[in-house]
Design a protein around this motif. Structure first.
Motif, short mmCIF file in Angstrom:
data_model
loop_
_atom_site.label_atom_id
_atom_site.label_comp_id
_atom_site.label_asym_id
_atom_site.label_seq_id
_atom_site.Cartn_x
_atom_site.Cartn_y
_atom_site.Cartn_z
N ALA A 52 0.83 -1.20 0.00
CA ALA A 52 0.00 0.00 0.00
C ALA A 52 0.87 1.26 0.00
CB ALA A 52 -0.93 -0.01 1.21
N LEU A 53 1.91 1.25 0.84
CA LEU A 53 2.77 2.43 0.91
C LEU A 53 3.60 2.59 -0.36
CD1 LEU A 53 3.92 2.40 4.64
CD2 LEU A 53 2.00 3.59 3.57
N TRP A 54 3.92 1.48 -1.02
CA TRP A 54 4.59 1.59 -2.31
C TRP A 54 3.68 2.31 -3.32
CZ3 TRP A 54 8.78 0.34 -5.54
CH2 TRP A 54 9.95 0.01 -4.85
N CYS A 55 2.42 1.94 -3.35
CA CYS A 55 1.48 2.63 -4.25
C CYS A 55 1.41 4.11 -3.91
CB CYS A 55 0.09 2.00 -4.15
SG CYS A 55 -0.04 0.35 -4.86
N ALA A 56 1.36 4.42 -2.61
CA ALA A 56 1.29 5.82 -2.18
C ALA A 56 2.53 6.58 -2.62
CB ALA A 56 1.12 5.89 -0.66
N GLY A 57 3.71 6.00 -2.39
CA GLY A 57 4.94 6.67 -2.75
C GLY A 57 5.09 6.86 -4.25
N LEU A 58 4.81 5.80 -5.01
CA LEU A 58 4.92 5.88 -6.47
C LEU A 58 3.97 6.94 -7.03
CD1 LEU A 58 5.09 2.10 -7.43
CD2 LEU A 58 6.90 3.78 -7.81
N ALA A 59 2.70 6.86 -6.65
CA ALA A 59 1.69 7.74 -7.24
C ALA A 59 1.90 9.19 -6.82
CB ALA A 59 0.29 7.27 -6.84
N THR A 60 2.16 9.41 -5.54
CA THR A 60 2.29 10.79 -5.04
C THR A 60 3.44 11.51 -5.73
OG1 THR A 60 1.38 10.20 -2.89
CG2 THR A 60 2.69 12.20 -3.01
N PHE A 61 4.59 10.88 -5.78
CA PHE A 61 5.76 11.58 -6.28
C PHE A 61 5.80 11.63 -7.80
CE2 PHE A 61 6.63 11.35 -1.94
CZ PHE A 61 7.59 12.32 -1.66
N ALA A 62 5.22 10.64 -8.47
CA ALA A 62 5.10 10.73 -9.92
C ALA A 62 4.20 11.90 -10.30
CB ALA A 62 4.55 9.43 -10.49
N LEU A 63 3.08 12.04 -9.60
CA LEU A 63 2.16 13.13 -9.90
C LEU A 63 2.75 14.49 -9.56
CD1 LEU A 63 -0.64 13.98 -10.81
CD2 LEU A 63 -1.48 13.51 -8.50
N MET A 64 3.47 14.56 -8.45
CA MET A 64 3.99 15.84 -8.00
C MET A 64 5.11 16.36 -8.89
SD MET A 64 4.66 16.93 -4.11
CE MET A 64 5.54 15.43 -3.73
N TYR A 65 5.98 15.44 -9.35
CA TYR A 65 7.18 15.90 -10.05
C TYR A 65 7.18 15.63 -11.55
CZ TYR A 65 9.22 16.83 -5.50
OH TYR A 65 9.46 17.35 -4.25
N ALA A 66 6.11 15.06 -12.10
CA ALA A 66 6.08 14.79 -13.54
C ALA A 66 6.34 16.04 -14.39
CB ALA A 66 4.75 14.15 -13.93
N PRO A 67 5.77 17.22 -14.07
CA PRO A 67 6.03 18.39 -14.92
C PRO A 67 7.48 18.83 -14.93
CG PRO A 67 4.07 18.73 -13.56
CD PRO A 67 4.76 17.50 -13.04
N GLN A 68 8.29 18.35 -14.00
CA GLN A 68 9.68 18.81 -13.92
C GLN A 68 10.46 18.47 -15.19
OE1 GLN A 68 12.10 17.18 -10.65
NE2 GLN A 68 12.33 19.28 -9.95
N GLY A 69 10.17 17.32 -15.78
CA GLY A 69 10.85 16.96 -17.02
C GLY A 69 10.33 17.70 -18.24
N LEU A 70 9.25 18.46 -18.08
CA LEU A 70 8.63 19.17 -19.21
C LEU A 70 8.73 20.68 -19.08
CD1 LEU A 70 5.34 17.05 -19.31
CD2 LEU A 70 7.33 16.77 -20.79
N LEU A 71 9.49 21.17 -18.10
CA LEU A 71 9.50 22.61 -17.83
C LEU A 71 9.99 23.42 -19.03
CD1 LEU A 71 10.73 22.82 -14.12
CD2 LEU A 71 8.39 22.97 -15.01
N THR A 72 11.00 22.92 -19.74
CA THR A 72 11.47 23.67 -20.90
C THR A 72 10.39 23.75 -21.97
OG1 THR A 72 12.49 21.65 -21.76
CG2 THR A 72 13.90 23.13 -20.50
N GLN A 73 9.67 22.65 -22.20
CA GLN A 73 8.61 22.66 -23.21
C GLN A 73 7.44 23.55 -22.78
OE1 GLN A 73 7.57 18.71 -24.82
NE2 GLN A 73 9.32 17.89 -23.70
N ILE A 74 7.04 23.42 -21.52
CA ILE A 74 5.93 24.23 -21.02
C ILE A 74 6.30 25.70 -21.03
CG2 ILE A 74 4.49 24.70 -19.01
CD1 ILE A 74 4.74 21.72 -18.31
N GLY A 75 7.54 26.02 -20.61
CA GLY A 75 7.98 27.41 -20.61
C GLY A 75 7.95 28.01 -22.01
N HIS A 76 8.39 27.24 -22.99
CA HIS A 76 8.37 27.74 -24.38
C HIS A 76 6.94 27.88 -24.88
CE1 HIS A 76 8.59 27.35 -28.81
NE2 HIS A 76 9.69 28.07 -28.67
N ASP A 77 6.10 26.91 -24.58
CA ASP A 77 4.73 26.94 -25.07
C ASP A 77 3.92 28.05 -24.42
OD1 ASP A 77 2.53 25.82 -26.59
OD2 ASP A 77 1.74 25.09 -24.69
#
Length: 420
Positions: free
Chosen positions: A47-72
């Protein structure tokens, strides 16, 4: 190290570990209908693995897209980073209310509410039409997510076998590192083909499924509820020098790492590297060092002690930051791995120490740690943009070194660590 009242009885899945036959002289036989403590811990770990995976994937996913989002969206690097900082700020502001709510309804029930709301928002927020609406939506996402990391450690200390809490805590933090990596790594190649909004929405569907699994796996019933007034617990914790030092360590270390991950893509996509976003996302595989480090944290503490491991964590982060100043991609990657390992080792140790030290009002103590941790992430992740604007990568590196040295000072304070 992790003390729990042995006399307490927890109503988790209405279970007991074993039962005896009519004659006391006979061997205990595991009940065919009731799971053992080991099974309970495995279910809790999942259960805690699901919590850790989902929470941090959702929270930090935009970090890899900041250059694209900033340009757009035609915004600066510091403004684009608000998509990460808004979520971490919302989480930081919500963990205390979630902790208080969990005192009334129980940790599992509160976590179920948080998971359900966060799962729905994961699918909806990427489609908000303007950059300002996206920032606001990310803030609300953070508020919903606050009920998961804020309560995960508390539930762990209340439910798990005491001898296994250090290992399970490290396992949970390892899941957070994999979630942070997966969120960043998966969306970038999808965004290259479909755009960043569909990429975040597709990820959101997967995370909503993880949230549903979490809801099923969490212990049945309301769990343990606190009878200690929240305000009184908070006042006690805020006067505790050891806890305050641990709060500061978490805030400083995560702030440094978020600054590194926010602005490294801007460096690598510019001259002289000119790397494609997908290639930059592969460099984030250095995040696996955080997974390994957090899993090893409990083992290291048992052999070296809390203070030594915290000092090592700070040293790894500082050394990795210095390595990243070199122009070689290999050294940048090694530096990134050292920074990531240092953060997750330090976080696993510090968060576990908070839960162990606060034998009363534990939900409030872990909530305060999460407030500090995510406030540091939000604040220093944004300050890193100012450092980037003024000195590019050298400015970011100086900021991270300062934060790491401050954390090192807190780590060596006599009252930071429990007595031997």
């Amino acid at each position: 190290m992790y003390w729990i009242h042995r006399s307490c009885r927890f109503n988790v899945d209405d279970m007991s570990a074993t039962h005896f036959t009519e004659k006391d002289t006979r061997e205990p036989v595991a009940s065919p209908d009731l799971p053992t403590e080991a099974n309970r811990d495995r279910r809790l770990s999942a259960a805690l693995w699901c919590a850790g995976l989902a929470t941090f994937a959702l929270m930090y996913a935009p970090q890899g897209l900041l250059t694209q989002i900033g340009h757009d969206a035609a915004v600066s690097a510091a403004q684009a980073s608000l998509l990460v900082s808004a979520a971490t700020l919302g989480l930081a502001l919500s963990v205390l209310p979630w902790a208080r709510f969990s005192d009334r309804v129980g940790r599992p029930t509160a976590m179920r509410y948080a998971a359900a709301i966060a799962g729905l928002l994961a699918v909806a927020v990427p489609w908000l039409p303007t950059f300002e609406a996206l920032v606001a939506g990310r803030f609300v996402q953070g508020v919903a997510l606050g009920g998961l990391p804020a309560l995960a450690m508390t539930l762990l200390h209340e439910v798990a076998v005491p001898a296994r809490t250090a290992v399970l805590a490290g396992s949970y933090v390892a899941a957070t590192s994999l979630g942070g990596l997966g969120g960043r790594l998966l969306v970038v190649p999808v965004a290259d083909h479909l755009g960043w909004r569909p990429a975040l929405a597709i990820l959101g569907v997967g995370l909503a499924i993880l949230m549903a699994v979490l809801i099923v796996l969490l212990p049945a019933g309301q769990g343990q509820r606190s009878t200690v007034p929240s305000s009184g617990s908070l006042a006690v914790h805020l006067r505790d020098v050891r806890l305050l030092a641990l709060f500061g360590i978490g805030a400083l270390l995560v702030g440094g790492m978020v600054a590194v991950f926010n602005y490294l893509p801007f460096r690598l996509e510019a001259a002289p590297y000119h790397l494609a976003p997908t290639v930059v996302s592969l460099i984030l595989l250095a995040y696996l060092a955080g997974t390994a480090g957090s899993r090893a944290a409990g083992w290291l503490v048992g052999r070296l002690g809390h203070r030594t491991v915290l000092v090592l964590a700070c040293t790894f982060m500082a050394g990795g930051t210095v390595l990243s100043l070199d122009g070689s991609l290999i050294l940048i990657l090694l530096g990134l791995a050292a920074v990531t390992a240092g953060l997750f080792v330090g976080h696993a140790v510090a968060s576990g120490m908070v839960g162990a030290h606060a034998t009363t009002g534990r939900a409030q103590a872990t909530a305060l740690y999460n407030v500090s941790y995510y406030a540091g992430s939000s604040l220093f992740g944004w300050v890193g943009g100012i450092a980037w604007a003024s000195g590019h990568w050298a400015g970011v590196a100086v900021l991270v070194l300062v934060l790491t040295m401050l954390a090192l000072v807190l780590a060596v304070l006599p009252k930071t660590n429990p007595p031997r």
